[in-house]
Design a protein around this motif. Structure first.
Motif, PDB file in Angstrom:
ATOM      1  N   GLY A 496     -19.377   3.930  30.816  1.00 28.85           N
ATOM      2  CA  GLY A 496     -18.416   2.913  30.427  1.00 28.85           C
ATOM      3  C   GLY A 496     -18.822   2.141  29.187  1.00 28.85           C
ATOM      4  O   GLY A 496     -18.134   1.189  28.794  1.00 28.85           O
ATOM      5  N   VAL A 497     -19.911   2.550  28.534  1.00 32.26           N
ATOM      6  CA  VAL A 497     -20.427   1.864  27.346  1.00 32.26           C
ATOM      7  C   VAL A 497     -20.364   2.822  26.154  1.00 32.26           C
ATOM      8  O   VAL A 497     -20.978   3.889  26.189  1.00 32.26           O
ATOM      9  CB  VAL A 497     -21.873   1.392  27.573  1.00 32.26           C
ATOM     10  CG1 VAL A 497     -22.476   0.854  26.285  1.00 32.26           C
ATOM     11  CG2 VAL A 497     -21.912   0.323  28.663  1.00 32.26           C
ATOM     12  N   PRO A 498     -19.640   2.459  25.095  1.00 24.77           N
ATOM     13  CA  PRO A 498     -19.490   3.362  23.939  1.00 24.77           C
ATOM     14  C   PRO A 498     -20.539   3.170  22.855  1.00 24.77           C
ATOM     15  O   PRO A 498     -20.301   3.444  21.686  1.00 24.77           O
ATOM     16  CB  PRO A 498     -18.110   2.982  23.412  1.00 24.77           C
ATOM     17  CG  PRO A 498     -18.009   1.521  23.679  1.00 24.77           C
ATOM     18  CD  PRO A 498     -18.766   1.270  24.965  1.00 24.77           C
ATOM     19  N   VAL A 499     -21.717   2.702  23.234  1.00 25.64           N
ATOM     20  CA  VAL A 499     -22.770   2.336  22.286  1.00 25.64           C
ATOM     21  C   VAL A 499     -24.057   3.050  22.674  1.00 25.64           C
ATOM     22  O   VAL A 499     -24.354   3.218  23.862  1.00 25.64           O
ATOM     23  CB  VAL A 499     -23.010   0.809  22.293  1.00 25.64           C
ATOM     24  CG1 VAL A 499     -24.180   0.428  21.392  1.00 25.64           C
ATOM     25  CG2 VAL A 499     -21.756   0.067  21.863  1.00 25.64           C
ATOM     26  N   LEU A 500     -24.831   3.464  21.673  1.00 22.75           N
ATOM     27  CA  LEU A 500     -26.184   3.963  21.890  1.00 22.75           C
ATOM     28  C   LEU A 500     -27.167   3.179  21.023  1.00 22.75           C
ATOM     29  O   LEU A 500     -26.800   2.679  19.957  1.00 22.75           O
ATOM     30  CB  LEU A 500     -26.283   5.448  21.535  1.00 22.75           C
ATOM     31  CG  LEU A 500     -25.653   6.433  22.519  1.00 22.75           C
ATOM     32  CD1 LEU A 500     -25.698   7.849  21.950  1.00 22.75           C
ATOM     33  CD2 LEU A 500     -26.360   6.378  23.871  1.00 22.75           C
ATOM     34  N   VAL A 501     -28.394   3.087  21.495  1.00 25.94           N
ATOM     35  CA  VAL A 501     -29.473   2.546  20.670  1.00 25.94           C
ATOM     36  C   VAL A 501     -29.848   3.587  19.627  1.00 25.94           C
ATOM     37  O   VAL A 501     -29.977   4.768  19.936  1.00 25.94           O
ATOM     38  CB  VAL A 501     -30.713   2.227  21.519  1.00 25.94           C
ATOM     39  CG1 VAL A 501     -31.837   1.717  20.625  1.00 25.94           C
ATOM     40  CG2 VAL A 501     -30.394   1.221  22.606  1.00 25.94           C
ATOM     41  N   ASN A 502     -30.021   3.149  18.385  1.00 26.95           N
ATOM     42  CA  ASN A 502     -30.416   4.045  17.302  1.00 26.95           C
ATOM     43  C   ASN A 502     -31.559   3.408  16.517  1.00 26.95           C
ATOM     44  O   ASN A 502     -31.460   2.263  16.078  1.00 26.95           O
ATOM     45  CB  ASN A 502     -29.232   4.303  16.361  1.00 26.95           C
ATOM     46  CG  ASN A 502     -29.613   5.103  15.139  1.00 26.95           C
ATOM     47  OD1 ASN A 502     -30.513   5.933  15.186  1.00 26.95           O
ATOM     48  ND2 ASN A 502     -28.929   4.857  14.033  1.00 26.95           N
ATOM     49  N   THR A 503     -32.624   4.164  16.342  1.00 26.05           N
ATOM     50  CA  THR A 503     -33.703   3.765  15.447  1.00 26.05           C
ATOM     51  C   THR A 503     -34.247   5.022  14.780  1.00 26.05           C
ATOM     52  O   THR A 503     -33.951   6.139  15.204  1.00 26.05           O
ATOM     53  CB  THR A 503     -34.811   2.984  16.192  1.00 26.05           C
ATOM     54  OG1 THR A 503     -35.755   2.468  15.249  1.00 26.05           O
ATOM     55  CG2 THR A 503     -35.522   3.857  17.200  1.00 26.05           C
ATOM     56  N   SER A 504     -35.019   4.856  13.745  1.00 29.61           N
ATOM     57  CA  SER A 504     -35.427   6.004  12.940  1.00 29.61           C
ATOM     58  C   SER A 504     -36.397   6.912  13.694  1.00 29.61           C
ATOM     59  O   SER A 504     -37.204   6.466  14.512  1.00 29.61           O
ATOM     60  CB  SER A 504     -36.063   5.536  11.628  1.00 29.61           C
ATOM     61  OG  SER A 504     -37.165   4.691  11.876  1.00 29.61           O
ATOM     62  N   LEU A 505     -36.313   8.189  13.398  1.00 29.45           N
ATOM     63  CA  LEU A 505     -37.121   9.211  14.061  1.00 29.45           C
ATOM     64  C   LEU A 505     -38.478   9.321  13.356  1.00 29.45           C
ATOM     65  O   LEU A 505     -38.688  10.158  12.480  1.00 29.45           O
ATOM     66  CB  LEU A 505     -36.379  10.549  14.046  1.00 29.45           C
ATOM     67  CG  LEU A 505     -37.016  11.714  14.824  1.00 29.45           C
ATOM     68  CD1 LEU A 505     -37.287  11.333  16.265  1.00 29.45           C
ATOM     69  CD2 LEU A 505     -36.122  12.936  14.748  1.00 29.45           C
ATOM     70  N   ASN A 506     -39.370   8.426  13.741  1.00 32.79           N
ATOM     71  CA  ASN A 506     -40.733   8.430  13.192  1.00 32.79           C
ATOM     72  C   ASN A 506     -41.608   7.552  14.068  1.00 32.79           C
ATOM     73  O   ASN A 506     -41.113   6.834  14.943  1.00 32.79           O
ATOM     74  CB  ASN A 506     -40.748   7.935  11.745  1.00 32.79           C
ATOM     75  CG  ASN A 506     -40.380   6.470  11.632  1.00 32.79           C
ATOM     76  OD1 ASN A 506     -39.352   6.035  12.142  1.00 32.79           O
ATOM     77  ND2 ASN A 506     -41.208   5.687  10.965  1.00 32.79           N
ATOM     78  N   THR A 507     -42.904   7.613  13.847  1.00 33.94           N
ATOM     79  CA  THR A 507     -43.838   6.728  14.524  1.00 33.94           C
ATOM     80  C   THR A 507     -44.539   5.875  13.471  1.00 33.94           C
ATOM     81  O   THR A 507     -44.376   6.087  12.268  1.00 33.94           O
ATOM     82  CB  THR A 507     -44.870   7.543  15.334  1.00 33.94           C
ATOM     83  OG1 THR A 507     -45.480   8.526  14.492  1.00 33.94           O
ATOM     84  CG2 THR A 507     -44.198   8.235  16.511  1.00 33.94           C
ATOM     85  N   ALA A 508     -45.331   4.911  13.921  1.00 36.31           N
ATOM     86  CA  ALA A 508     -45.870   3.879  13.034  1.00 36.31           C
ATOM     87  C   ALA A 508     -46.628   4.478  11.858  1.00 36.31           C
ATOM     88  O   ALA A 508     -47.481   5.353  12.016  1.00 36.31           O
ATOM     89  CB  ALA A 508     -46.794   2.962  13.823  1.00 36.31           C
ATOM     90  N   GLY A 509     -46.292   3.989  10.661  1.00 35.77           N
ATOM     91  CA  GLY A 509     -46.994   4.395   9.461  1.00 35.77           C
ATOM     92  C   GLY A 509     -46.619   5.753   8.923  1.00 35.77           C
ATOM     93  O   GLY A 509     -47.169   6.177   7.903  1.00 35.77           O
ATOM     94  N   ARG A 510     -45.675   6.427   9.574  1.00 38.05           N
ATOM     95  CA  ARG A 510     -45.275   7.763   9.157  1.00 38.05           C
ATOM     96  C   ARG A 510     -43.863   7.725   8.595  1.00 38.05           C
ATOM     97  O   ARG A 510     -43.010   6.967   9.057  1.00 38.05           O
ATOM     98  CB  ARG A 510     -45.309   8.730  10.338  1.00 38.05           C
ATOM     99  CG  ARG A 510     -46.679   8.902  10.956  1.00 38.05           C
ATOM    100  CD  ARG A 510     -47.563   9.778  10.113  1.00 38.05           C
ATOM    101  NE  ARG A 510     -47.133  11.181  10.160  1.00 38.05           N
ATOM    102  CZ  ARG A 510     -47.528  12.109   9.299  1.00 38.05           C
ATOM    103  NH1 ARG A 510     -48.350  11.785   8.323  1.00 38.05           N
ATOM    104  NH2 ARG A 510     -47.117  13.353   9.417  1.00 38.05           N
ATOM    105  N   PRO A 511     -43.579   8.564   7.597  1.00 38.65           N
ATOM    106  CA  PRO A 511     -42.207   8.646   7.106  1.00 38.65           C
ATOM    107  C   PRO A 511     -41.274   9.195   8.186  1.00 38.65           C
ATOM    108  O   PRO A 511     -41.716   9.790   9.183  1.00 38.65           O
ATOM    109  CB  PRO A 511     -42.304   9.627   5.927  1.00 38.65           C
ATOM    110  CG  PRO A 511     -43.746   9.672   5.574  1.00 38.65           C
ATOM    111  CD  PRO A 511     -44.497   9.428   6.836  1.00 38.65           C
TER     112      PRO A 511
END
Length: 551
Positions: A496-511
């Motif tokens: 019932g929620v039309p939203v997803l969490v989005n963040t960049s595909l990387n880990t700390a200090g990495r591009p």
């Protein structure tokens, strides 16, 4: 007309290719070298040539260096001045100048077959301006550039008419909003020329109680420029070491500086509108990545349309330099999106999976399978289409999660090795966004504005609501990213929620992840439930399947 644009002098080395007015490709060197911001831990770190990015752009278009009509270099050494004359104290400037003077030879050495005489110098802020004024519009728009520094200035205000830039104002160094914010970033224990967005996030936790005092030293001058006198940050809050916890004093300092920066930028935008009467404002330079300031420009100036460049930092100058030279020979075309980097077809992804001996599924209902994992609390690495140009993950190289669980913010920050105060962004279909978000401009495809979350939704999607009740929204176009749109629809069907969490595909200090190999390396080392690459799905192996894979 074939023009290769290059940024290689300050940070974020990059390349972009424009052919007959169309942007064909653009990429940052860090996506190939895997060195964040393209910096090496040696002298000349900031001057790494984007050799791999340049070669990829040419290969992507099936071109050789000898096929190019011009190489546009996003810096003009003829405009630079001695650091003493500029009031700066950067001992590397003499080396930078020598490097820029020799850029044609360096480029020709990196691209055998290139004629050094084909290298064109484009002023740094002109390149920034074109990255927004030409790349985001039809060549008719006001443009405002604000960053740390160029050759001798830190700001450009002007107007594009018929693809031609008409400068109206500029600010001479050492006055610089970008350098001011960089200094504060370092004072607060973060990495300058890299972590300025952390200061913006920290500001939400503070009160701008020092803003009036700061305004005496930082303000617009009423004539299209501004003043940034030296600020003794330690007199306001003690300097924080990188490994120390932040305090309320640090948050208040961040909030105060953020407020003064916003006020100054708004004054500059109002002055520019007063000169032109335009209805569209294109933004570039590192300050244009300040989402809170962008939203206030939209809300508090006469401009009906505010258009920040997704690659507003120095990486974007490669694109702008190429467009500037291309526009001298004919009309240019705006880019349809930020997905200008490497793309891997299904066969290439399958080959990478085989080489890594990772078992994968190709489900008939990809969206349904991924939505089930997300609804059950899994974190999904999402790798689709061409990589984004710029620092924002826009559904091509993303980590996704369920926004209903507030713990997912902490889980994602733990996966990425980020500070706990850092927010993550909501992703939503364009037609659903107005039901949930307000105040900022919609649609918002590049995640460059903040929006208020409507009160009924704040408790339903707590993982993406920042401490001040806002969110940095990315809207999704069904026609441009149908697989992502299908996932959002499938998730809504289940929750019932039309939203997803989005963040960049990387880990700390990495591009950010760029290739299938990068994605597999992250999946193998980070606590991620599922990796989706193209039509293929990888899940965590059981002990039996792991043993089988290793045989």
């Amino acid at each position: 007309m074939k023009v290769l644009g290059v940024n290689a002098l300050f940070h974020d080395p990059s390349a972009a290719l424009v052919v007959d007015g169309f942007v064909v490709a653009a990429a940052e060197e860090e996506r190939f070298s895997r060195r964040k911001h393209g910096k090496r831990p040696v002298p000349f770190a900031a001057w790494e040539l984007p050799e791999q990015a340049m070669r990829w752009c040419l290969a992507h278009a099936g071109l050789r260096p000898s096929d190019l009509d011009a190489v546009a270099y996003a810096y003009d050494p003829a405009l630079a001045e001695p650091i003493d004359a500029l009031g700066l104290h950067d001992p590397s400037d003499d080396l930078r100048q020598a490097y820029a003077d020799r850029a044609p030879a360096f480029l020709a050495a990196a691209l055998p077959g290139l004629d050094p005489d084909d290298v064109r110098f484009v002023p740094h802020h002109v390149a920034h301006a074109a990255s927004a004024g030409l790349a985001l519009t039809d060549g008719h728009a006001d443009v405002l550039v604000l960053d740390g520094r160029g050759e001798a200035t830190s700001h450009l205000a002007g107007r594009y008419e018929g693809g031609v830039l008409h400068p109206l104002a500029g600010q001479r160094l050492p006055h610089s909003l970008g350098l001011l914010y960089e200094d504060l970033t370092e004072h607060l224990g973060f990495l300058r020329s890299s972590d300025e967005y952390k200061v913006m996030a920290l500001a939400s936790y503070g009160t701008p109680r020092h803003a009036d005092a700061l305004r005496e030293r930082v303000h617009a001058d009423g004539e299209g420029g501004f003043v940034t006198e030296r600020v003794d940050w330690s007199a306001i809050a003690k300097q924080r070491a990188a490994d120390e916890p932040w305090t309320r004093d640090h948050a208040d300092l961040a909030a105060s500086a953020q407020r003064v920066l916003e006020d100054t930028v708004i004054d500059l935008a109002r002055w520019l509108h007063g000169q032109t009467g335009g209805d569209r404002l294109a933004l570039a330079g590192g300050v244009a990545l300040n989402c809170v300031a962008n939203t206030r420009i939209f809300a508090e100036t006469p401009y009906e349309h505010v258009l920040p460049q997704p690659a507003a930092g120095d990486a974007g100058t490669a694109l702008g330099a190429a467009l500037t030279v291309a526009a001298e020979h004919g009309p240019t075309r705006p880019v349809p999106g930020a997905d200008l980097g490497r793309r891997f077809d299904d066969d290439e992804i399958e080959q990478a999976l085989r080489a890594a001996h990772w078992p994968a599924e190709r489900p008939d209902d990809l969206a349904g399978m991924v939505a089930d994992t997300l609804a059950e609390g899994g974190i999904v690495a999402w790798f689709q289409g061409a990589s984004e140009f710029g620092p924002r993950a826009l559904g091509h190289r993303s980590l996704l999660a369920d926004p209903r669980d507030p713990q997912n913010l902490d889980r994602l920050n733990a996966v990425k090795g980020r500070e706990s105060f850092r927010p993550v962004a909501p992703m939503v279909l364009e037609d659903r966004a107005p039901d949930i978000f307000t105040r900022g401009p919609l649609p918002s495809p590049h995640m460059l504005f903040v929006h208020d979350v409507r009160p009924p939704w704040r408790e339903r999607i707590p993982a993406v609501v920042h401490v001040d009740g806002t969110a940095r929204v990315q809207t999704v176009d069904r026609t441009r990213t149908p697989r992502l749109a299908a996932l959002l629809e499938a998730f809504e069907e289940r929750t019932g929620v039309p939203v997803l969490v989005n963040t960049s595909l990387n880990t700390a200090g990495r591009p950010m992840v760029d290739s299938p190999r990068d994605a597999l390396e992250l999946f193998g080392s980070a606590p991620v439930s599922m990796l989706v690459m193209g039509p293929y799905v990888l899940t965590r192996p059981t002990p039996d399947t792991a043993a089988q894979r290793d045989r």
